[in-house]
Motif scaffolding. Structure first.
Motif, PDB file in Angstrom:
ATOM      1  N   GLN A 129     -10.059   5.127 -26.879  1.00 21.63           N
ATOM      2  CA  GLN A 129      -9.771   4.575 -25.551  1.00 21.63           C
ATOM      3  C   GLN A 129      -8.305   4.786 -25.175  1.00 21.63           C
ATOM      4  OE1 GLN A 129     -11.018   0.508 -25.049  1.00 21.63           O
ATOM      5  NE2 GLN A 129     -13.000   0.895 -25.991  1.00 21.63           N
ATOM      6  N   GLY A 130      -7.410   4.578 -26.143  1.00 24.27           N
ATOM      7  CA  GLY A 130      -5.994   4.800 -25.857  1.00 24.27           C
ATOM      8  C   GLY A 130      -5.706   6.237 -25.467  1.00 24.27           C
ATOM      9  N   ARG A 131      -6.332   7.169 -26.173  1.00 26.39           N
ATOM     10  CA  ARG A 131      -6.141   8.578 -25.839  1.00 26.39           C
ATOM     11  C   ARG A 131      -6.719   8.904 -24.461  1.00 26.39           C
ATOM     12  NH1 ARG A 131      -8.175  13.013 -30.048  1.00 26.39           N
ATOM     13  NH2 ARG A 131      -6.528  11.973 -31.255  1.00 26.39           N
ATOM     14  N   LEU A 132      -7.910   8.390 -24.171  1.00 25.87           N
ATOM     15  CA  LEU A 132      -8.533   8.655 -22.868  1.00 25.87           C
ATOM     16  C   LEU A 132      -7.725   8.040 -21.732  1.00 25.87           C
ATOM     17  CD1 LEU A 132     -12.302   8.108 -23.808  1.00 25.87           C
ATOM     18  CD2 LEU A 132     -11.187  10.285 -23.275  1.00 25.87           C
ATOM     19  N   GLU A 133      -7.179   6.866 -21.952  1.00 29.95           N
ATOM     20  CA  GLU A 133      -6.343   6.246 -20.921  1.00 29.95           C
ATOM     21  C   GLU A 133      -5.109   7.100 -20.637  1.00 29.95           C
ATOM     22  OE1 GLU A 133      -5.524   2.391 -22.393  1.00 29.95           O
ATOM     23  OE2 GLU A 133      -7.490   1.553 -21.869  1.00 29.95           O
ATOM     24  N   GLY A 134      -4.508   7.655 -21.697  1.00 37.76           N
ATOM     25  CA  GLY A 134      -3.373   8.554 -21.494  1.00 37.76           C
ATOM     26  C   GLY A 134      -3.757   9.786 -20.709  1.00 37.76           C
ATOM     27  N   TRP A 135      -4.919  10.346 -21.038  1.00 39.69           N
ATOM     28  CA  TRP A 135      -5.389  11.514 -20.287  1.00 39.69           C
ATOM     29  C   TRP A 135      -5.647  11.173 -18.835  1.00 39.69           C
ATOM     30  CZ3 TRP A 135      -9.502  13.489 -24.348  1.00 39.69           C
ATOM     31  CH2 TRP A 135      -8.817  14.047 -25.440  1.00 39.69           C
ATOM     32  N   GLN A 136      -6.235  10.017 -18.588  1.00 37.58           N
ATOM     33  CA  GLN A 136      -6.494   9.615 -17.198  1.00 37.58           C
ATOM     34  C   GLN A 136      -5.194   9.493 -16.402  1.00 37.58           C
ATOM     35  OE1 GLN A 136      -8.903   6.044 -17.676  1.00 37.58           O
ATOM     36  NE2 GLN A 136     -10.735   7.146 -17.039  1.00 37.58           N
ATOM     37  N   LYS A 137      -4.174   8.942 -17.022  1.00 39.64           N
ATOM     38  CA  LYS A 137      -2.888   8.820 -16.317  1.00 39.64           C
ATOM     39  C   LYS A 137      -2.316  10.202 -16.012  1.00 39.64           C
ATOM     40  CE  LYS A 137      -1.626   4.339 -18.305  1.00 39.64           C
ATOM     41  NZ  LYS A 137      -0.669   3.613 -19.181  1.00 39.64           N
ATOM     42  N   ASP A 138      -2.387  11.118 -16.981  1.00 39.74           N
ATOM     43  CA  ASP A 138      -1.864  12.469 -16.741  1.00 39.74           C
ATOM     44  C   ASP A 138      -2.652  13.178 -15.640  1.00 39.74           C
ATOM     45  OD1 ASP A 138      -0.078  12.007 -18.776  1.00 39.74           O
ATOM     46  OD2 ASP A 138      -1.265  13.033 -20.302  1.00 39.74           O
ATOM     47  N   LEU A 139      -3.970  13.066 -15.691  1.00 38.66           N
ATOM     48  CA  LEU A 139      -4.796  13.717 -14.664  1.00 38.66           C
ATOM     49  C   LEU A 139      -4.593  13.084 -13.297  1.00 38.66           C
ATOM     50  CD1 LEU A 139      -8.131  14.221 -16.657  1.00 38.66           C
ATOM     51  CD2 LEU A 139      -6.407  15.944 -16.095  1.00 38.66           C
ATOM     52  N   ASP A 140      -4.432  11.777 -13.248  1.00 38.27           N
ATOM     53  CA  ASP A 140      -4.172  11.118 -11.962  1.00 38.27           C
ATOM     54  C   ASP A 140      -2.853  11.602 -11.363  1.00 38.27           C
ATOM     55  OD1 ASP A 140      -6.520   9.691 -12.081  1.00 38.27           O
ATOM     56  OD2 ASP A 140      -5.614   7.881 -12.923  1.00 38.27           O
ATOM     57  N   ALA A 141      -1.834  11.771 -12.217  1.00 44.32           N
ATOM     58  CA  ALA A 141      -0.548  12.258 -11.709  1.00 44.32           C
ATOM     59  C   ALA A 141      -0.691  13.664 -11.123  1.00 44.32           C
ATOM     60  CB  ALA A 141       0.492  12.241 -12.829  1.00 44.32           C
ATOM     61  N   ILE A 142      -1.415  14.541 -11.848  1.00 46.71           N
ATOM     62  CA  ILE A 142      -1.620  15.905 -11.333  1.00 46.71           C
ATOM     63  C   ILE A 142      -2.451  15.879 -10.050  1.00 46.71           C
ATOM     64  CG2 ILE A 142      -2.640  18.153 -11.851  1.00 46.71           C
ATOM     65  CD1 ILE A 142      -2.056  17.622 -14.801  1.00 46.71           C
ATOM     66  N   ASN A 143      -3.493  15.054 -10.023  1.00 47.94           N
ATOM     67  CA  ASN A 143      -4.356  14.967  -8.842  1.00 47.94           C
ATOM     68  C   ASN A 143      -3.569  14.470  -7.633  1.00 47.94           C
ATOM     69  OD1 ASN A 143      -7.248  14.875  -7.698  1.00 47.94           O
ATOM     70  ND2 ASN A 143      -6.490  12.809  -7.291  1.00 47.94           N
ATOM     71  N   ASN A 144      -2.668  13.515  -7.844  1.00 51.25           N
ATOM     72  CA  ASN A 144      -1.866  13.005  -6.725  1.00 51.25           C
ATOM     73  C   ASN A 144      -0.984  14.109  -6.140  1.00 51.25           C
ATOM     74  OD1 ASN A 144      -2.942  10.436  -7.022  1.00 51.25           O
ATOM     75  ND2 ASN A 144      -1.331   9.755  -8.398  1.00 51.25           N
ATOM     76  N   LYS A 145      -0.414  14.939  -7.008  1.00 49.53           N
ATOM     77  CA  LYS A 145       0.401  16.041  -6.505  1.00 49.53           C
ATOM     78  C   LYS A 145      -0.452  17.018  -5.685  1.00 49.53           C
ATOM     79  CE  LYS A 145       3.771  15.950 -10.284  1.00 49.53           C
ATOM     80  NZ  LYS A 145       4.359  16.710 -11.418  1.00 49.53           N
TER      81      LYS A 145
END
Length: 831
Positions: A129-145
């Protein structure tokens, strides 16, 4: 033939000579033509822009907007040149999904799972879960850009003025159309790339979201099983001991699953935590090096190493064992939920080191009992790894509990017979251990096997860990002792410290840390560490509202902690400041050194700590004004004296009318100031009493400071000599006595005056100065003694306070009456 060949040969020769030069000239001409072409294009653009600026302002604005769009699209396109930083995530998502499916299969396969096994699965899910949460944050940042980029691209399509405008000027029209066409083509390319990347990111986000949802669902399922397991543990999974349930005769599958699970966990753990492995190795080397270095340096440089090593006997006699035990006992706590097999390897290794130290240090009976308990602990460790409940495991735990009770009972009898031969509180610890093992035995017999196993293993493990921490605290304390001894003879800050006091403080801190570590180990063995952490976290972070003000208990804890740390820091700073002043060999320099400024330091540290505590605890700043207002009302009613003393303390710190070490008189009390606090000060009187004086009295009352500018004090003596003595001789003798003493100041020089004349004496007033007020009584004593000896040698008599009375009677007789005896010549009748 030769006539034809010679002209041909001549032509070839001329071509060979002049052709390279011609080629070089051609290249040179090409370069010049390209430069000229570029300059011409630049001048053309500048001319065109000047034409735009002078001819058509609206077209110029449109061209500027096209350039802005062109720059923006190029920047978006350049950001995509290296691709999206999602390759690592895309590669690891499939393996993560496979791990989730494997955990799901394992959770459903083993119906009779142990609590330890369920927690192992949940720990794995927490890491995922910790790893997936980190991935979600990274993907959200890229998606926002990408979304921001898409908004910029859509903005271009909605700019109707730019897309539909046709300039009236034919020259400008063609230039504008060409530029707009280039920007539209760039927009098409950029929009295509951005949409394609958005699609990829959305797909990857969906895969990660599915994996995260699956991990949450599986975590909920594991938590449900843990809750049911807790209910069964108290109600009983088995019947009584004599009721054997055949469904738990699965020891072979349990062992096979245990080996598979632990080997897999250990493999992934070793590969994943490489950074922490390196940190642990460095910590191990540093601790071993620190202890070994201090031991060897003490042996080599200390004047009395034997005396020091009596206090550091573990490090001196067993340096390798001592230096290895400390890191091996501490390193497992560097990791977040490491595999059980990893913990038990370190645990058993530390027990071997402890056993060797116990054998060499303590009573043989204690070593014998712990050796037997160590054999039981190995079996406990193997049982603790099992992932399924089995009948055989139940009987093993039953046997281990009985054996542990017998071993502890025998040792307890020996401890009661000779308690001084064993460490302090050994009997108390053994009694608790026996009680827990009896409880585990009862639970096992009554069918509550899981509860019995948890209690029995926890009692054994925590007993061993308590012994390990005892040695760890002792070894670290001895290491600190050697560290201080190696710096004792050097001129550094360590040599200034009261080492006995520092050792006591360090030992208290180590005991507190060891207690917290032992409690954590206890919660870990009871499998309630995560539940306790979650409960405390929720308790501290839960927002609460009182009277419209929102707060959390965590904020209060942080506030108190920061204030406490500020207090500790202020005391440490004051301590070193005082020590640095005390080590000064120049008394005048010591006085010039403003020791009273420690009060300002403490106030400054407290003030800074208060504001840091306010900000760290997220206390609303608008509420501070309310507190200050309430504080002002309190001052007006009941805190006047307290605030007066506090303000007076600040005045004392800034104006410095008195300082630490000054000799003062206030309200008929005299003594030396030993401390100036925020609210009050302490005065040490000459008779050994300590008088606490409010700071307000030192400001508002009359204060005599004998040492405000220096340590000198004038001494006044009144010497009375017998009437009729040679006054000049007396004066000379007194001056000789004063001038011959080196401890009397020559400036101001001593003075002797004829002070008074009476009918029976001549009084001389003597004035002289002592350079140290702390020795003025001693100096007065010496001067009086010298005067008495000098007068005795010169035959000068001191005046007597007795008076002679001469009575003349009518018969002509004279009667002398003095204080030395009865009257002389007194008639019988008068007597």
């Amino acid at each position: 033939m030769q006539k034809i060949f010679k002209p041909f040969l001549l032509i070839i020769t001329l071509l060979a000579i002049f052709l390279p030069d011609a080629k070089a000239q051609t290249n040179h001409v090409n370069v010049r033509s390209l430069s000229a072409k570029q300059r011409k294009a630049m001048h053309s653009r500048d001319s065109l822009l000047r034409t735009f600026n002078g001819a058509d302002t609206s077209v110029n604005n449109l061209l500027q907007r096209l350039e802005q769009y062109n720059t923006s699209f190029n920047q978006i396109k350049n950001n995509f040149s290296d691709g999206l930083d999602t390759a690592d995530i895309g590669e690891k998502v499939p393996s993560t999904l496979r791990r989730l499916n494997k955990i799901k299969d394992q959770a459903n396969t083993h119906k009779a799972s142990t609590l330890r096994y369920l927690f192992v699965l949940r720990d794995n899910l927490d890491h995922i879960q910790g790893r997936l949460e980190g991935w979600q944050k990274d993907l959200d940042a890229i998606n926002n850009k990408l979304v921001v980029n898409q908004k910029e691209l859509i903005k271009f399509t909605k700019d109707s003025l730019l897309l539909k405008t046709i300039p009236s000027d034919s020259v400008l029209r063609m230039t504008f159309f060409d530029r707009r066409k280039a920007v539209i083509l760039l927009w098409i390319t950029t929009d295509s790339i951005n949409r394609r990347n958005l699609f990829k990111i959305n797909l990857l986000q969906n895969r990660v979201a599915v994996a995260y949802a699956s991990a949450l669902d599986e975590t909920d399922l594991i938590d449900t099983k843990v809750g049911r397991f807790a209910e069964r543990a108290f109600q009983g999974e088995f019947g009584y001991l004599w009721d054997i349930d055949p469904q738990y005769n699965n020891i072979r599958s349990s062992i096979a699953g245990t080996i598979s699970l632990n080997s897999t966990q250990l493999y992934y753990f070793i590969r994943k935590e490489t950074t922490l492995h390196f940190i642990s190795l460095v910590f191990f080397v540093l601790v071993v090096g620190w202890i070994t270095y201090n031991r060897e340096k003490t042996k080599r440089e200390s004047e009395s190493p034997d005396l020091i090593f009596k206090q550091a006997n573990y490090i001196y006699r067993y340096p390798i064992l001592s230096s290895m035990l400390v890191p091996i006992a501490i390193i497992p706590y560097f990791y977040d939920h490491p595999p059980v097999i990893f913990l038990e390897c370190f645990f058993l290794t530390s027990l071997i080191l402890v056993m060797i130290l116990v054998k060499k240090v303590f009573h043989p009976d204690l070593f014998t009992a712990l050796s037997q308990l160590f054999c039981l602990t190995i079996v406990y460790s193997a049982s603790n790894l099992l992932i399924q409940i089995t009948n055989l495991d139940r009987f093993v735990i039953l046997f281990l509990s009985i054996a542990a009770i017998i071993i502890a009972f025998r040792l307890n009898k020996k401890v009661n017979a000779a308690p001084d031969d064993y460490p302090k509180n050994t009997g108390f610890v053994i009694k608790i251990f026996i009680g827990l093992q009896i409880l585990a035995l009862v639970c096992d017999i009554s069918g509550r096997f899981s509860l019995a196993k948890i209690i029995s293993i926890t009692a054994t493990y925590n007993l061993w860990f308590l012994i390990s921490l005892y040695f760890v605290v002792e070894i670290i304390s001895q290491g600190i002792l050697l560290q201080l001894q190696t710096k004792k003879d050097t001129d550094n800050i360590v040599s200034w410290i009261d080492q006995a006091l520092l050792q006591v403080k360090f030992r208290k801190i180590l005991n507190v840390l060891a207690t917290l570590l032992w409690l954590f180990f206890l919660f870990q063995n009871l499998n309630v560490d995560d539940a306790a952490t979650d409960y405390v976290t929720d308790l501290l972070d839960q927002p609460r509202t009182v009277g419209g003000a929102s707060f959390t208990f965590g904020g209060f804890v942080i506030f108190i902690a920061v204030i406490w740390l500020s207090s500790v820091l202020s005391k440490i700073i004051s301590y070193f400041y005082d020590i640095s002043a005390q080590r000064s060999t120049d008394i005048d320099a010591l006085k010039k050194k403003n020791r009273t400024s420690t009060l300002l330091i403490r106030i400054g540290v407290f003030t800074l700590g208060f504001f840091l505590a306010v900000f760290a605890s997220n206390f609303p700043l608008d509420k501070i004004t309310i507190i200050i207002s309430a504080f002002g009302i309190g001052i007006g009613f009941g805190l006047q004296n307290i605030v007066n003393n506090l303000v007076s303390g600040l005045i004392l710190a800034f104006e410095k009318p008195v300082q630490i070490g000054d000799i003062i008189e206030v309200d008929n009390r005299s003594g030396t100031i030993t401390e100036i606090g925020i609210r009050s000060s302490k005065i040490a009187t000459s008779d050994g009493a300590e008088v606490i004086v409010p700071n307000g009295d030192l400001i508002s009352h009359h204060v005599i400071n004998w040492t405000l500018s220096n340590n000198n004090r004038r001494i006044e003596l009144i010497i009375s000599v017998k009437y009729g003595s040679d006054l000049e001789k007396v004066k000379t003798l007194l001056l000789d006595v004063l001038n011959t003493r080196e401890d009397i100041m020559t400036e101001p020089h001593p003075l002797v005056f004829l002070h008074n004349l009476t009918g029976s004496s001549a009084d001389f007033r003597i004035l002289f100065w002592a350079d140290d007020i702390n020795r003025w009584l001693e100096l007065k004593d010496h001067v009086l003694s010298d005067i008495f000896i000098s007068f005795d040698k010169a035959g000068i008599e001191l005046a007597s306070t007795a008076q002679d009375l001469h009575l003349k009677l009518p018969d002509g007789k004279t009667i002398n009456i003095d204080n030395n005896g009865p009257p002389e010549n007194l008639p019988e009748k008068s007597k």
